[in-house]
Design a protein around this motif. Structure first.
Motif, PDB file in Angstrom:
ATOM      1  N   SER A 107       1.077  -0.946  -0.156  1.00  0.00           N
ATOM      2  CA  SER A 107       0.025  -0.174  -0.126  1.00  0.00           C
ATOM      3  C   SER A 107       0.772   1.639  -0.345  1.00  0.00           C
ATOM      4  N   ILE A 108       1.677   0.930   0.424  1.00  0.00           N
ATOM      5  CA  ILE A 108       2.728   2.165   0.625  1.00  0.00           C
ATOM      6  C   ILE A 108       3.542   3.147  -1.066  1.00  0.00           C
ATOM      7  N   SER A 109       3.363   4.657  -1.528  1.00  0.00           N
ATOM      8  CA  SER A 109       3.549   5.254  -2.640  1.00  0.00           C
ATOM      9  C   SER A 109       4.390   4.680  -3.292  1.00  0.00           C
ATOM     10  N   ILE A 110       4.346   4.222  -4.537  1.00  0.00           N
ATOM     11  CA  ILE A 110       5.391   4.219  -5.256  1.00  0.00           C
ATOM     12  C   ILE A 110       6.143   5.401  -5.587  1.00  0.00           C
ATOM     13  N   THR A 111       5.089   6.364  -5.919  1.00  0.00           N
ATOM     14  CA  THR A 111       6.101   7.765  -6.386  1.00  0.00           C
ATOM     15  C   THR A 111       6.560   8.003  -4.943  1.00  0.00           C
ATOM     16  N   THR A 112       6.509   7.864  -3.701  1.00  0.00           N
ATOM     17  CA  THR A 112       7.180   8.711  -2.587  1.00  0.00           C
ATOM     18  C   THR A 112       8.302   7.905  -2.565  1.00  0.00           C
ATOM     19  N   LEU A 113       8.233   6.658  -2.614  1.00  0.00           N
ATOM     20  CA  LEU A 113       9.467   5.319  -2.811  1.00  0.00           C
ATOM     21  C   LEU A 113      10.497   6.049  -4.190  1.00  0.00           C
ATOM     22  N   GLY A 114       9.963   6.543  -4.872  1.00  0.00           N
ATOM     23  CA  GLY A 114      10.563   7.067  -6.743  1.00  0.00           C
ATOM     24  C   GLY A 114      11.493   8.301  -6.212  1.00  0.00           C
ATOM     25  N   ALA A 115      10.448   9.146  -6.000  1.00  0.00           N
ATOM     26  CA  ALA A 115      11.484  10.398  -5.516  1.00  0.00           C
ATOM     27  C   ALA A 115      12.322  10.600  -4.067  1.00  0.00           C
ATOM     28  N   VAL A 116      12.569   9.724  -3.609  1.00  0.00           N
ATOM     29  CA  VAL A 116      13.874   9.284  -2.311  1.00  0.00           C
ATOM     30  C   VAL A 116      15.362   8.916  -3.739  1.00  0.00           C
ATOM     31  N   THR A 117      14.672   8.264  -4.852  1.00  0.00           N
ATOM     32  CA  THR A 117      16.011   8.178  -5.237  1.00  0.00           C
ATOM     33  C   THR A 117      16.452   9.236  -6.446  1.00  0.00           C
ATOM     34  N   HIS A 118      17.439   8.784  -6.871  1.00  0.00           N
ATOM     35  CA  HIS A 118      17.334   9.989  -8.764  1.00  0.00           C
ATOM     36  C   HIS A 118      17.139   8.903  -9.765  1.00  0.00           C
ATOM     37  N   ARG A 119      16.312   7.581  -9.698  1.00  0.00           N
ATOM     38  CA  ARG A 119      15.682   6.835 -10.779  1.00  0.00           C
ATOM     39  C   ARG A 119      14.624   6.766 -10.720  1.00  0.00           C
ATOM     40  N   PRO A 120      13.819   7.584 -10.173  1.00  0.00           N
ATOM     41  CA  PRO A 120      11.900   7.535 -10.206  1.00  0.00           C
ATOM     42  C   PRO A 120      11.758   7.054 -11.162  1.00  0.00           C
ATOM     43  N   ALA A 121      12.129   7.057 -12.405  1.00  0.00           N
ATOM     44  CA  ALA A 121      11.352   7.063 -13.381  1.00  0.00           C
ATOM     45  C   ALA A 121      11.740   4.926 -13.291  1.00  0.00           C
ATOM     46  N   GLN A 122      12.139   4.723 -12.920  1.00  0.00           N
ATOM     47  CA  GLN A 122      12.850   3.085 -12.840  1.00  0.00           C
ATOM     48  C   GLN A 122      12.236   2.828 -11.889  1.00  0.00           C
ATOM     49  N   VAL A 123      11.812   2.574 -10.696  1.00  0.00           N
ATOM     50  CA  VAL A 123      11.340   2.478  -9.846  1.00  0.00           C
ATOM     51  C   VAL A 123       9.323   1.769 -10.442  1.00  0.00           C
ATOM     52  N   ALA A 124       9.391   1.326  -9.796  1.00  0.00           N
ATOM     53  CA  ALA A 124       7.503   0.629 -10.268  1.00  0.00           C
ATOM     54  C   ALA A 124       7.143  -0.350  -8.770  1.00  0.00           C
ATOM     55  N   GLY A 125       6.366  -0.690  -8.730  1.00  0.00           N
ATOM     56  CA  GLY A 125       5.605  -1.793  -7.670  1.00  0.00           C
ATOM     57  C   GLY A 125       5.837  -3.469  -8.644  1.00  0.00           C
ATOM     58  N   MET A 126       5.946  -3.964  -7.660  1.00  0.00           N
ATOM     59  CA  MET A 126       5.615  -5.531  -8.048  1.00  0.00           C
ATOM     60  C   MET A 126       5.306  -5.999  -6.817  1.00  0.00           C
ATOM     61  N   HIS A 127       3.538  -6.362  -6.557  1.00  0.00           N
ATOM     62  CA  HIS A 127       2.600  -6.864  -5.545  1.00  0.00           C
ATOM     63  C   HIS A 127       2.581  -8.293  -5.754  1.00  0.00           C
ATOM     64  N   PHE A 128       3.038  -8.734  -5.013  1.00  0.00           N
ATOM     65  CA  PHE A 128       2.934 -10.478  -5.379  1.00  0.00           C
ATOM     66  C   PHE A 128       1.950 -10.388  -4.317  1.00  0.00           C
ATOM     67  N   MET A 129       1.322 -11.544  -3.983  1.00  0.00           N
ATOM     68  CA  MET A 129      -0.091 -12.241  -3.447  1.00  0.00           C
ATOM     69  C   MET A 129       0.672 -14.122  -2.964  1.00  0.00           C
ATOM     70  N   ASN A 130       0.655 -13.703  -1.142  1.00  0.00           N
ATOM     71  CA  ASN A 130       0.983 -14.818  -0.351  1.00  0.00           C
ATOM     72  C   ASN A 130      -0.983 -16.193  -0.234  1.00  0.00           C
ATOM     73  N   PRO A 131       0.205 -16.963  -0.506  1.00  0.00           N
ATOM     74  CA  PRO A 131       1.482 -17.157  -0.710  1.00  0.00           C
ATOM     75  C   PRO A 131       2.270 -17.781  -2.009  1.00  0.00           C
ATOM     76  N   VAL A 132       2.919 -16.661  -1.720  1.00  0.00           N
ATOM     77  CA  VAL A 132       3.720 -16.243  -3.643  1.00  0.00           C
ATOM     78  C   VAL A 132       3.893 -17.739  -4.816  1.00  0.00           C
ATOM     79  N   PRO A 133       4.502 -19.135  -4.827  1.00  0.00           N
ATOM     80  CA  PRO A 133       4.530 -19.491  -5.363  1.00  0.00           C
ATOM     81  C   PRO A 133       2.757 -20.338  -6.389  1.00  0.00           C
TER      82      PRO A 133
END
Ligand code: CAA
Length: 277
Positions: A107-133
């Motif tokens: 649920s945490i904002s990907i935009t916010t996480l991207g903004a703490v880096t120098h590569r926001p264009a290469q930051v994305a969410g990959m949200h897997f579901m449990n149990p992942v396998p």
């Protein structure tokens, strides 16, 4: 969920380094992966060669520098913005400038996480579901600055992992938890108000709506602290009181009853926790 994510990548031919804070934690994760691979082999879903290959491709490390040459990092630490931001900053300094940093955040904002880096264009969410396998879905999240090329890359990657990717925009809870968590939270309100016992509430949803698990059982499986953290993000981010976390959810978490992982949540798992230890 990190062990499940690492397992799925290793199973599908990728070299993976699983990173955690200590060798003891890593050993637990490797044991879980071993258990899951054996189960999948027993069920005829993986051959002995595929299991051996997955084991060979899986390495471990206790420092983020072990990821320095990776083309993709999937961060899966707990749902804590400060901790995730710290890791994203560190990874940004370590990785090749072309590398993608993805978060398994629920649920945490990907935009916010991207903004703490120098590569926001290469930051994305990959949200897997449990149990992942076992679960086929990966929710892909596009931050405000994420490049379409990056979305295309992780979309293709999910297909190579045998998963079905679905794209969501970066709003609190994305698609999955915008819908799932209010249902779980409402089930906790129904329990608090005495509308039904935990068993009654779960049975209604399992037998009446064909859900594989009832909402309270599922909340215990996800972790009640995680459910609470996601409800807080929805409440704060969407500013609507319909997302207020149920007081019983808060109280249960405050008591340290976090679900299956702590041996007790809405149900008791004393035996299971003892076996896991
Ligand atoms: N690896 C390999 N095998 C596994 C496994 C794993 N990680 N986890 C379970 N299994 C096996 C079980 O051991 C079991 O094997 P047996 O048949 O030999 O006993 C088999 O898979 C099936 O499990 P169950 O018998 O327990 O029964 P099931 O048919 O109900 O399947 C389930 C289990 C897939 C978990 C199913 O109950 C289910 O789909 N539950 C809902 C899960 C769900 O909603 N997940 C999403 C949670 S939300 C989330 O993850 C994201 C978030 O942001 C909060």
């Amino acid at each position: 969920m990190g062990n499940g994510i690492a397992q799925v990548f290793a199973q599908h031919g990728f070299n993976v380094t699983l990173i955690d804070v200590s060798d003891a934690v890593l050993q637990q994760a490797v044991n879980r992966i071993e258990g899951s691979l054996s189960k999948l082999q027993q069920k005829g879903k993986l051959s002995a060669e595929q299991v051996a290959g997955a084991r060979e491709r899986l390495g471990t490390g206790t420092s983020l520098s072990a990821a320095a040459t990776s083309e993709l990092v999937v961060e899966a630490v707990s749902e804590n913005l400060a901790l995730k931001s710290k890791i994203f900053r560190e990874l940004d300094g370590l990785l090749d400038p072309d590398a993608i940093i993805a978060s398994n955040t629920s649920s945490i904002s990907i935009t916010t996480l991207g903004a703490v880096t120098h590569r926001p264009a290469q930051v994305a969410g990959m949200h897997f579901m449990n149990p992942v396998p076992l679960m086929p879905l990966v929710e892909l999240i596009r931050g405000a600055a994420t490049d379409q090329e990056v979305i295309d890359t992780i979309h293709d990657l999910c297909l190579r992992l045998g998963k079905t990717p679905v794209l969501a925009q970066d709003y609190p809870g994305f698609i999955s938890n915008r819908i799932l968590m209010p249902m779980i939270n409402e089930a906790v309100f129904a329990l608090m108000e005495g509308v039904g016992t935990p068993e009654a509430i779960d049975t209604v949803m399992k037998l009446g709506m064909n859900h594989p698990m009832g909402p309270l059982e599922l909340a215990d499986f996800i972790g009640l602290d995680v459910c609470l953290a996601i409800m807080e993000v929805l409440h704060q981010g969407l500013g609507d009181d319909k997302y207020r976390p149920c007081p019983l959810l808060r109280r249960t978490v405050a008591a340290g009853h976090l679900g299956r992982k702590s041996g007790r949540g809405f149900y008791s798992y004393a035996q299971e926790a003892a076996i896991a230890r």
